[in-house]
Design a protein around this motif. Structure first.
Motif, PDB file in Angstrom:
ATOM      1  N   GLU A 133     -11.443   2.178 -13.662  1.00  0.00           N
ATOM      2  CA  GLU A 133     -11.143   2.825 -14.933  1.00  0.00           C
ATOM      3  C   GLU A 133     -11.926   4.137 -15.023  1.00  0.00           C
ATOM      4  OE1 GLU A 133     -11.295   2.101 -19.786  1.00  0.00           O
ATOM      5  OE2 GLU A 133     -11.783   0.456 -18.389  1.00  0.00           O
ATOM      6  N   ALA A 134     -11.223   5.227 -15.332  1.00  0.00           N
ATOM      7  CA  ALA A 134     -11.857   6.550 -15.419  1.00  0.00           C
ATOM      8  C   ALA A 134     -12.608   6.676 -16.737  1.00  0.00           C
ATOM      9  CB  ALA A 134     -10.808   7.644 -15.292  1.00  0.00           C
ATOM     10  N   VAL A 135     -13.928   6.833 -16.628  1.00  0.00           N
ATOM     11  CA  VAL A 135     -14.748   7.069 -17.822  1.00  0.00           C
ATOM     12  C   VAL A 135     -14.715   8.544 -18.198  1.00  0.00           C
ATOM     13  CG1 VAL A 135     -17.075   6.905 -18.787  1.00  0.00           C
ATOM     14  CG2 VAL A 135     -16.203   5.081 -17.270  1.00  0.00           C
ATOM     15  N   SER A 136     -14.780   9.389 -17.160  1.00  0.00           N
ATOM     16  CA  SER A 136     -14.706  10.842 -17.397  1.00  0.00           C
ATOM     17  C   SER A 136     -14.078  11.506 -16.194  1.00  0.00           C
ATOM     18  CB  SER A 136     -16.097  11.427 -17.667  1.00  0.00           C
ATOM     19  OG  SER A 136     -16.917  11.289 -16.514  1.00  0.00           O
ATOM     20  N   SER A 137     -13.389  12.598 -16.445  1.00  0.00           N
ATOM     21  CA  SER A 137     -12.769  13.367 -15.370  1.00  0.00           C
ATOM     22  C   SER A 137     -13.136  14.838 -15.560  1.00  0.00           C
ATOM     23  CB  SER A 137     -11.247  13.192 -15.399  1.00  0.00           C
ATOM     24  OG  SER A 137     -10.618  14.061 -14.479  1.00  0.00           O
ATOM     25  N   PRO A 138     -13.491  15.522 -14.482  1.00  0.00           N
ATOM     26  CA  PRO A 138     -13.875  16.933 -14.626  1.00  0.00           C
ATOM     27  C   PRO A 138     -12.687  17.858 -14.871  1.00  0.00           C
ATOM     28  CG  PRO A 138     -13.927  16.307 -12.327  1.00  0.00           C
ATOM     29  CD  PRO A 138     -13.635  15.066 -13.090  1.00  0.00           C
ATOM     30  N   GLY A 139     -11.487  17.348 -14.654  1.00  0.00           N
ATOM     31  CA  GLY A 139     -10.315  18.208 -14.811  1.00  0.00           C
ATOM     32  C   GLY A 139     -10.166  19.196 -13.685  1.00  0.00           C
ATOM     33  N   GLY A 140     -10.868  19.021 -12.612  1.00  0.00           N
ATOM     34  CA  GLY A 140     -10.860  19.887 -11.430  1.00  0.00           C
ATOM     35  C   GLY A 140     -12.017  19.458 -10.560  1.00  0.00           C
ATOM     36  N   THR A 141     -12.709  20.428  -9.998  1.00  0.00           N
ATOM     37  CA  THR A 141     -13.916  20.065  -9.255  1.00  0.00           C
ATOM     38  C   THR A 141     -15.026  19.735 -10.247  1.00  0.00           C
ATOM     39  OG1 THR A 141     -14.610  22.381  -9.152  1.00  0.00           O
ATOM     40  CG2 THR A 141     -13.294  21.523  -7.298  1.00  0.00           C
ATOM     41  N   GLY A 142     -15.937  18.888  -9.800  1.00  0.00           N
ATOM     42  CA  GLY A 142     -17.038  18.471 -10.660  1.00  0.00           C
ATOM     43  C   GLY A 142     -17.271  16.968 -10.517  1.00  0.00           C
ATOM     44  N   THR A 143     -18.027  16.426 -11.461  1.00  0.00           N
ATOM     45  CA  THR A 143     -18.411  15.006 -11.366  1.00  0.00           C
ATOM     46  C   THR A 143     -17.469  14.141 -12.205  1.00  0.00           C
ATOM     47  OG1 THR A 143     -20.733  15.631 -11.058  1.00  0.00           O
ATOM     48  CG2 THR A 143     -20.267  13.351 -11.716  1.00  0.00           C
ATOM     49  N   ALA A 144     -16.938  13.126 -11.545  1.00  0.00           N
ATOM     50  CA  ALA A 144     -16.111  12.125 -12.227  1.00  0.00           C
ATOM     51  C   ALA A 144     -16.914  10.824 -12.293  1.00  0.00           C
ATOM     52  CB  ALA A 144     -14.805  11.914 -11.492  1.00  0.00           C
ATOM     53  N   THR A 145     -16.718  10.093 -13.365  1.00  0.00           N
ATOM     54  CA  THR A 145     -17.390   8.786 -13.515  1.00  0.00           C
ATOM     55  C   THR A 145     -16.329   7.707 -13.696  1.00  0.00           C
ATOM     56  OG1 THR A 145     -19.266   9.877 -14.613  1.00  0.00           O
ATOM     57  CG2 THR A 145     -19.092   7.481 -14.833  1.00  0.00           C
ATOM     58  N   VAL A 146     -16.499   6.612 -12.940  1.00  0.00           N
ATOM     59  CA  VAL A 146     -15.554   5.492 -13.038  1.00  0.00           C
ATOM     60  C   VAL A 146     -16.340   4.191 -13.209  1.00  0.00           C
ATOM     61  CG1 VAL A 146     -13.831   6.673 -11.607  1.00  0.00           C
ATOM     62  CG2 VAL A 146     -15.429   5.056 -10.541  1.00  0.00           C
ATOM     63  N   GLN A 147     -15.686   3.231 -13.806  1.00  0.00           N
ATOM     64  CA  GLN A 147     -16.179   1.844 -13.803  1.00  0.00           C
ATOM     65  C   GLN A 147     -15.365   1.072 -12.779  1.00  0.00           C
ATOM     66  OE1 GLN A 147     -15.934   0.495 -17.871  1.00  0.00           O
ATOM     67  NE2 GLN A 147     -18.097   0.966 -18.258  1.00  0.00           N
ATOM     68  N   ALA A 148     -16.055   0.372 -11.897  1.00  0.00           N
ATOM     69  CA  ALA A 148     -15.345  -0.292 -10.794  1.00  0.00           C
ATOM     70  C   ALA A 148     -15.767  -1.758 -10.694  1.00  0.00           C
ATOM     71  CB  ALA A 148     -15.630   0.423  -9.477  1.00  0.00           C
ATOM     72  N   THR A 149     -14.775  -2.594 -10.393  1.00  0.00           N
ATOM     73  CA  THR A 149     -15.007  -4.003 -10.042  1.00  0.00           C
ATOM     74  C   THR A 149     -14.240  -4.279  -8.767  1.00  0.00           C
ATOM     75  OG1 THR A 149     -15.173  -4.658 -12.383  1.00  0.00           O
ATOM     76  CG2 THR A 149     -14.755  -6.398 -10.779  1.00  0.00           C
ATOM     77  N   VAL A 150     -14.939  -4.811  -7.768  1.00  0.00           N
ATOM     78  CA  VAL A 150     -14.316  -5.093  -6.470  1.00  0.00           C
ATOM     79  C   VAL A 150     -14.468  -6.587  -6.199  1.00  0.00           C
ATOM     80  CG1 VAL A 150     -14.239  -4.549  -4.012  1.00  0.00           C
ATOM     81  CG2 VAL A 150     -14.911  -2.773  -5.664  1.00  0.00           C
ATOM     82  N   TRP A 151     -13.331  -7.250  -5.933  1.00  0.00           N
ATOM     83  CA  TRP A 151     -13.334  -8.689  -5.623  1.00  0.00           C
ATOM     84  C   TRP A 151     -13.111  -8.904  -4.136  1.00  0.00           C
ATOM     85  CZ3 TRP A 151     -10.171  -6.977  -9.799  1.00  0.00           C
ATOM     86  CH2 TRP A 151     -10.624  -7.334 -11.074  1.00  0.00           C
ATOM     87  N   GLU A 152     -13.687  -9.987  -3.677  1.00  0.00           N
ATOM     88  CA  GLU A 152     -13.518 -10.377  -2.268  1.00  0.00           C
ATOM     89  C   GLU A 152     -12.064 -10.722  -2.002  1.00  0.00           C
ATOM     90  OE1 GLU A 152     -14.123 -10.415   1.289  1.00  0.00           O
ATOM     91  OE2 GLU A 152     -16.044 -10.399   0.254  1.00  0.00           O
ATOM     92  N   PHE A 201     -18.591  -5.962  -5.846  1.00  0.00           N
ATOM     93  CA  PHE A 201     -19.241  -4.849  -6.550  1.00  0.00           C
ATOM     94  C   PHE A 201     -18.826  -4.912  -8.013  1.00  0.00           C
ATOM     95  CE2 PHE A 201     -19.317  -0.441  -8.130  1.00  0.00           C
ATOM     96  CZ  PHE A 201     -20.644  -0.104  -7.852  1.00  0.00           C
ATOM     97  N   GLY A 202     -19.790  -4.681  -8.919  1.00  0.00           N
ATOM     98  CA  GLY A 202     -19.483  -4.748 -10.340  1.00  0.00           C
ATOM     99  C   GLY A 202     -20.021  -6.040 -10.934  1.00  0.00           C
ATOM    100  N   PRO A 203     -19.423  -6.568 -12.016  1.00  0.00           N
ATOM    101  CA  PRO A 203     -18.196  -6.013 -12.609  1.00  0.00           C
ATOM    102  C   PRO A 203     -18.479  -4.806 -13.504  1.00  0.00           C
ATOM    103  CG  PRO A 203     -18.894  -7.966 -13.818  1.00  0.00           C
ATOM    104  CD  PRO A 203     -19.847  -7.821 -12.672  1.00  0.00           C
ATOM    105  N   ASP A 204     -17.527  -3.950 -13.581  1.00  0.00           N
ATOM    106  CA  ASP A 204     -17.589  -2.737 -14.414  1.00  0.00           C
ATOM    107  C   ASP A 204     -18.834  -1.902 -14.113  1.00  0.00           C
ATOM    108  OD1 ASP A 204     -15.230  -3.561 -15.614  1.00  0.00           O
ATOM    109  OD2 ASP A 204     -16.274  -4.647 -17.213  1.00  0.00           O
ATOM    110  N   GLU A 205     -19.147  -1.818 -12.828  1.00  0.00           N
ATOM    111  CA  GLU A 205     -20.291  -0.996 -12.419  1.00  0.00           C
ATOM    112  C   GLU A 205     -19.872   0.484 -12.441  1.00  0.00           C
ATOM    113  OE1 GLU A 205     -24.328  -0.911 -11.124  1.00  0.00           O
ATOM    114  OE2 GLU A 205     -23.079  -2.668 -11.607  1.00  0.00           O
ATOM    115  N   GLU A 206     -20.738   1.322 -13.008  1.00  0.00           N
ATOM    116  CA  GLU A 206     -20.407   2.754 -13.042  1.00  0.00           C
ATOM    117  C   GLU A 206     -20.707   3.403 -11.701  1.00  0.00           C
ATOM    118  OE1 GLU A 206     -21.913   5.135 -16.191  1.00  0.00           O
ATOM    119  OE2 GLU A 206     -20.633   4.170 -17.702  1.00  0.00           O
ATOM    120  N   LEU A 207     -19.791   4.267 -11.309  1.00  0.00           N
ATOM    121  CA  LEU A 207     -19.905   4.971 -10.031  1.00  0.00           C
ATOM    122  C   LEU A 207     -19.604   6.447 -10.264  1.00  0.00           C
ATOM    123  CD1 LEU A 207     -20.161   4.714  -6.878  1.00  0.00           C
ATOM    124  CD2 LEU A 207     -17.672   4.400  -6.849  1.00  0.00           C
TER     125      LEU A 207
END
Length: 242
Positions: free
Chosen positions: A223-242, A121-127
């Protein structure tokens, strides 16, 4: 002068004179031993000796010829064996040199062209992850990763709101926090970070970075792109290797 009459080979009362030699061509007088018998024996002895010498010479010649033939055959056989050994050694040496050259070429090719890590998955795919109370479960082994509110078997981390903001946790200890602002690691660096600095959880805020080892043994960089600081929507960039 007159001589007294002769009475034989020796006269009685007078001198004796030898008989005169026979005239040429006349037979020797009877009773004298001639040289014919001795001459014949000498001739036979000479002939026999000559024959023996010839036989001995022939034997020596035959023996010498056989020795020369056997020596020549032995030399030919030795030369053939040496030539065959040299040929086989040369062929083996050439084959070994070719194999060594091929092995060096393959090693150089491997060194020049390192195998790339297989990315699942990725690389650096936003989730996007919706952070809810008490927590949100994320399974990185899917494509795309699975994000659910209810607990699932084999989840890899949770985002949990708390009084300090959001916690990034894994009870199995497969989370390794990384310093903020550095370059993105590769699979090997991430795995090394988990094995040497793995923990059960840390804080999740903007710019936070993590290495994670999944339930199925994969390695991920988050890597955390954004954090809600509580409940809410968080955005991360993710890379997953086999």
């Amino acid at each position: 002068m007159s001589y007294p009459p002769s009475t034989g080979s020796s006269g009685q009362g007078g001198r004796s004179y030898p008989a005169p030699p026979p005239p040429p061509g006349s037979a020797p007088p009877k009773g004298t031993s001639g040289g014919s018998g001795g001459n014949k024996a000498l001739v036979v002895a000479v002939v026999f000796l000559g024959f023996a010498v010839l036989v001995a010479a022939a034997v020596v010649f035959v023996v010498a010829g056989r020795g020369a033939d056997e020596g020549s055959a032995s030399q030919d056989a030795g030369a053939g064996a040496q030539g065959g050994g040299d040929g086989a050694g040369g062929a083996g040496g050439a084959g070994g040199a070719e194999d060594a050259a091929a092995g060096e070429g393959e090693a150089e090719g491997s060194a020049e062209e390192p195998q790339e890590d297989t990315v699942v998955f990725g690389p650096d795919e936003e989730l996007s992850i919706e952070v809810v109370s008490p927590q949100t479960y994320v399974d990185l082994d899917g494509d795309p990763p699975l994000v659910v509110e209810d607990r699932v078997d084999g989840y890899d981390f949770v985002l949990r709101p708390n009084i300090n903001g959001v916690a990034f946790e894994n009870s199995g200890g497969g989370i390794a926090p990384l310093p903020e602002g550095g370059e993105a690691p590769d699979r090997a660096a991430c795995l090394d970070a988990v094995e040497t600095n793995g923990s059960t959880g840390t804080g999740f805020s903007n710019g936070s970075r993590f290495c994670v080892q999944t339930d199925q043994g994969r390695v991920a960089y988050i890597e955390a792109v954004s954090s809600p600081g509580g409940t809410g929507t968080a955005t991360v960039q993710a890379t997953v290797w086999e």
